[in-house]
Each structure stands twice: as C-alpha cells, then as structure tokens.
Design a protein around this motif. Structure first.
Motif, short mmCIF file in Angstrom:
data_model
loop_
_atom_site.label_atom_id
_atom_site.label_comp_id
_atom_site.label_asym_id
_atom_site.label_seq_id
_atom_site.Cartn_x
_atom_site.Cartn_y
_atom_site.Cartn_z
N HIS A 89 0.85 -1.19 0.00
CA HIS A 89 0.00 0.00 0.00
C HIS A 89 0.89 1.24 0.00
O HIS A 89 2.10 1.13 0.08
CB HIS A 89 -0.97 0.01 1.20
N GLU A 90 0.28 2.39 -0.09
CA GLU A 90 1.03 3.64 -0.13
C GLU A 90 1.18 4.21 1.28
O GLU A 90 0.25 4.16 2.08
CB GLU A 90 0.33 4.65 -1.03
N HIS A 91 2.35 4.77 1.56
CA HIS A 91 2.65 5.40 2.85
C HIS A 91 3.34 6.73 2.57
O HIS A 91 4.06 6.87 1.58
CB HIS A 91 3.58 4.49 3.67
N THR A 92 3.12 7.72 3.44
CA THR A 92 3.81 8.99 3.31
C THR A 92 4.71 9.19 4.52
O THR A 92 4.25 9.13 5.66
CB THR A 92 2.82 10.16 3.20
N ASN A 93 5.99 9.44 4.26
CA ASN A 93 6.92 9.83 5.32
C ASN A 93 6.65 11.30 5.63
O ASN A 93 6.90 12.17 4.79
CB ASN A 93 8.37 9.62 4.88
N THR A 94 6.11 11.56 6.81
CA THR A 94 5.60 12.87 7.16
C THR A 94 6.65 13.97 7.10
O THR A 94 6.43 15.02 6.49
CB THR A 94 4.98 12.83 8.57
N ILE A 95 7.79 13.74 7.72
CA ILE A 95 8.81 14.80 7.79
C ILE A 95 9.35 15.13 6.40
O ILE A 95 9.49 16.29 6.02
CB ILE A 95 9.95 14.41 8.74
N GLU A 96 9.62 14.11 5.61
CA GLU A 96 10.19 14.29 4.28
C GLU A 96 9.13 14.63 3.23
O GLU A 96 9.47 15.03 2.12
CB GLU A 96 10.92 13.02 3.83
N ASP A 97 7.87 14.44 3.57
CA ASP A 97 6.75 14.61 2.64
C ASP A 97 7.00 13.85 1.34
O ASP A 97 6.87 14.38 0.24
CB ASP A 97 6.50 16.09 2.35
N GLU A 98 7.38 12.56 1.52
CA GLU A 98 7.61 11.70 0.35
C GLU A 98 6.74 10.46 0.45
O GLU A 98 6.54 9.91 1.53
CB GLU A 98 9.09 11.31 0.22
N LYS A 99 6.23 10.06 -0.70
CA LYS A 99 5.36 8.89 -0.76
C LYS A 99 6.19 7.64 -1.03
O LYS A 99 7.13 7.66 -1.83
CB LYS A 99 4.31 9.05 -1.85
N VAL A 100 5.82 6.55 -0.35
CA VAL A 100 6.43 5.25 -0.54
C VAL A 100 5.31 4.31 -0.99
O VAL A 100 4.30 4.20 -0.31
CB VAL A 100 7.07 4.73 0.77
N SER A 101 5.49 3.67 -2.13
CA SER A 101 4.45 2.78 -2.66
C SER A 101 4.90 1.33 -2.60
O SER A 101 6.09 1.03 -2.68
CB SER A 101 4.13 3.13 -4.11
N GLY A 102 3.93 0.44 -2.48
CA GLY A 102 4.23 -0.99 -2.48
C GLY A 102 4.64 -1.49 -1.12
O GLY A 102 4.35 -0.88 -0.08
N PHE A 103 5.35 -2.61 -1.10
CA PHE A 103 5.84 -3.18 0.15
C PHE A 103 6.90 -2.25 0.72
O PHE A 103 7.71 -1.68 -0.02
CB PHE A 103 6.43 -4.58 -0.10
N HIS A 104 6.90 -2.08 2.05
CA HIS A 104 7.86 -1.17 2.65
C HIS A 104 8.17 -1.56 4.09
O HIS A 104 7.39 -2.26 4.74
CB HIS A 104 7.38 0.28 2.57
N ILE A 105 9.35 -1.10 4.55
CA ILE A 105 9.82 -1.41 5.89
C ILE A 105 9.98 -0.11 6.68
O ILE A 105 10.67 0.82 6.25
CB ILE A 105 11.17 -2.15 5.85
N HIS A 106 9.33 -0.07 7.83
CA HIS A 106 9.42 1.06 8.75
C HIS A 106 10.51 0.80 9.78
O HIS A 106 10.66 -0.34 10.23
CB HIS A 106 8.10 1.24 9.51
N THR A 107 11.21 1.85 10.18
CA THR A 107 12.22 1.73 11.23
C THR A 107 12.07 2.92 12.17
O THR A 107 11.90 4.06 11.73
CB THR A 107 13.64 1.73 10.63
N ALA A 108 12.14 2.66 13.47
CA ALA A 108 12.07 3.73 14.46
C ALA A 108 13.27 4.66 14.30
O ALA A 108 14.37 4.21 13.97
CB ALA A 108 12.06 3.14 15.87
N THR A 109 13.02 5.94 14.50
CA THR A 109 14.10 6.93 14.44
C THR A 109 13.94 7.92 15.59
O THR A 109 12.83 8.21 16.05
CB THR A 109 14.11 7.73 13.12
N GLU A 110 15.06 8.45 16.01
CA GLU A 110 15.08 9.49 17.03
C GLU A 110 14.37 10.74 16.51
O GLU A 110 13.60 11.38 17.23
CB GLU A 110 16.54 9.79 17.36
#
Length: 159
Positions: A89-110
């Motif tokens: 599915h589609e996800h948006t990285n809020t801070i970068e305002d960039e869209k990520v489509s398809g399968f994706h991996i999230h990682t915790a960040t400071e």
C-alpha cells in the motif's frame, strides 16, 4: 519531545540476539482484532530485553498486513515499535513529505520521536518480500533472531 531511544540504541535493540527455543518456534498466539487476524510472540533477548513480534493480517486482503517488532518499555507506553514490515500500500513519510508505494519497511528513528510522530513511521520501499511469510522471515533475519529460515511457510494457515 524527548526521545525514548536514540538511533544508536534502536540499532542495538534490533541487533540484540533473540533465540527461539524449540518450544516457541512457530508458536504465535492468535487473536481476532477488528477485521484482522493477529498473532503474538513474546521473546526475551540475550541482553534481557523483552520483545514482542506482532503479525496482523486482514481477513479480506492478503496483501494488507503488518509484521512488527517491539520492545517493552516502562509505562505510560507499554511497547516501543522498532521495525514494521508492511504489505502493498502507499505510505507517506511525514517529515520528508515523500510517498512510498508498495511493500515497505518502517524503522524507528530518534528524529520522528522528537517530532511527536509515531516512532517507526519512517519507511523505505523494499522488494525483499511479497507476502506476510516473506516479511516475517525478513524481520527475523534483520533483527538477529536465531535461525530465521526455521519458519514454516504454513505458519498462518488454519488447521
């Protein structure tokens, strides 16, 4: 907002060795959760940290899933999400305002913690898996679980 973990601490938690004993291999507890099947596995890391793997799968869409690695933290928050492997599915990285489509991996960040955004909301696209079993195998490999290939392909089938 003060972060719970620094990027270095997040990396150390992900890399902490996690041994699946024979009695826990493939023994996820199942529970229903609002239109999805949810499977839980609790495990203690080699350094004594308490981890939880959560697998959520939509009952109506096999590509709508999340495989999450979290670590127990003191209240008021119970678990801190370190990694999340998502379906197609589609996800948006809020801070970068960039869209990520398809399968994706999230990682915790400071950085996301400091901006009061869900700790693991930053995501990068991946082609390493195409289904929930593949995502789980990737998590087990990435998060230093002993023998990630020991998982059976039928982990989530009923019967």
């Amino acid at each position: 907002m003060e972060p719970i973990f620094s990027d270095q601490e997040i990396t150390a938690l992900i890399k902490e060795r996690k041994v699946l004993s024979n009695d826990k291999r493939n023994k996820f507890r199942k529970r229903m959760n609002r239109g999805s099947n949810e499977y839980l596995l609790n495990i203690t890391g080699e350094e004594g940290n308490k981890f939880r793997v959560i697998v959520r799968m939509s009952v109506s869409d096999e590509l709508n899933f999340s495989v999450v690695l979290s670590v127990k933290v003191p209240p008021p928050k119970k678990f801190f999400r370190l990694k999340r492997y998502n379906g197609n599915h589609e996800h948006t990285n809020t801070i970068e305002d960039e869209k990520v489509s398809g399968f994706h991996i999230h990682t915790a960040t400071e950085r996301y913690q400091m901006n009061s955004i869900r700790e693991e909301d930053y995501a990068e696209p991946t082609q390493r898996y195409t289904d929930v079993n593949g995502a789980l195998k990737c998590l087990f490999a990435d998060a230093n679980f002993e023998d990630p290939n020991a998982l059976q392909d039928t982990l989530f089938e009923e019967g």
